[in-house]
Design an enzyme around this catalytic site. Sequence first.
Site, mmCIF file in Angstrom:
data_model
loop_
_atom_site.group_PDB
_atom_site.id
_atom_site.type_symbol
_atom_site.label_atom_id
_atom_site.label_comp_id
_atom_site.label_asym_id
_atom_site.label_seq_id
_atom_site.Cartn_x
_atom_site.Cartn_y
_atom_site.Cartn_z
ATOM 1 N N GLY A 43 -1.003 11.595 -9.895
ATOM 2 C CA GLY A 43 0.024 10.597 -9.612
ATOM 3 C C GLY A 43 -0.594 9.398 -8.914
ATOM 4 N N GLN A 48 -0.671 1.986 -3.868
ATOM 5 C CA GLN A 48 -2.051 2.481 -3.817
ATOM 6 C C GLN A 48 -3.009 1.563 -4.583
ATOM 7 O OE1 GLN A 48 -0.926 6.738 -5.008
ATOM 8 N NE2 GLN A 48 -2.729 7.024 -3.715
ATOM 9 N N CYS A 91 -4.920 13.177 -1.925
ATOM 10 C CA CYS A 91 -4.403 11.848 -2.239
ATOM 11 C C CYS A 91 -5.577 10.941 -2.616
ATOM 12 C CB CYS A 91 -3.682 11.285 -1.016
ATOM 13 S SG CYS A 91 -2.991 9.649 -1.269
ATOM 14 N N LEU A 92 -5.402 10.145 -3.678
ATOM 15 C CA LEU A 92 -6.501 9.269 -4.109
ATOM 16 C C LEU A 92 -6.820 8.212 -3.048
ATOM 17 C CD1 LEU A 92 -5.760 8.725 -7.916
ATOM 18 C CD2 LEU A 92 -7.236 10.413 -6.810
ATOM 19 N N HIS A 133 5.590 13.339 -2.900
ATOM 20 C CA HIS A 133 4.388 12.666 -2.392
ATOM 21 C C HIS A 133 4.385 11.192 -2.814
ATOM 22 C CE1 HIS A 133 -0.159 12.773 -1.580
ATOM 23 N NE2 HIS A 133 0.003 11.637 -2.232
ATOM 24 N N GLU A 134 4.735 10.929 -4.071
ATOM 25 C CA GLU A 134 4.697 9.551 -4.591
ATOM 26 C C GLU A 134 5.837 8.691 -4.037
ATOM 27 O OE1 GLU A 134 2.039 8.616 -5.947
ATOM 28 O OE2 GLU A 134 1.257 10.624 -6.279
ATOM 29 N N HIS A 137 4.908 7.467 -0.747
ATOM 30 C CA HIS A 137 4.024 6.291 -0.805
ATOM 31 C C HIS A 137 4.842 5.006 -0.838
ATOM 32 C CE1 HIS A 137 -0.120 7.539 -1.003
ATOM 33 N NE2 HIS A 137 0.085 8.393 -1.994
#
Length: 193
Positions: A43, A48, A91-92, A133-134, A137
């Site tokens: 994701g 991000q 997480c990226l 999670h997204e 963000h």
Amino acid sequence: MQVIQYPHPTLRHKSRPLKRVDAQLRKIVREMFDLMYEHRGIGLAANQVDLPYRLFVLNLASDPQAADEEHVFINPVLLNRKGSTEAEEGCLSLPGLYCNVRRPETVRLNAYTFSGEEITLDLDDLFARAVQHEVDHLDGVLFIDHLSPTAEAQARDALRDFELEFASRRQRHEISDDATIAARLAELEKLRT
Ligand code: ZN
């Protein structure tokens, strides 16, 4: 386009709902998918990649060949959070850091697709976790904000390393100052929200 890392201030930006969806945004979303696959993520939220748009992309298979697993969720809203379950997340924007995070087990996701269709999905397991999670963000929240005291203590050194790296990149002028970043986000927001 590149993935920004903690503690970049755009990761703390709470994005407003999008009002305009156009061909340029479609191109941005395609680039987000490609970048997500490059980093082997499942994701990726718009902030991000330093953009103030309330959307995220998802492919739980993390496989560009599995195009039918690709989702774009625009203006997502979470409802009916139920239960509680713990699992490891990464997480990226915090590469290499994995921690246990407790979250509701099932959620209902309400969002829009690119064609303007409103969708409602009742989710569980990885899908429910990834979506939570997204959406976090998009509200400027990171998974490290949900850690238990034990997990937080374990993550402390890694977070400090990210902070030192960020400070040194700023000193080398590779990252703008906070005011410049905020002005750029406000300018972009004006066009689409
Ligand atoms: Zn993330």
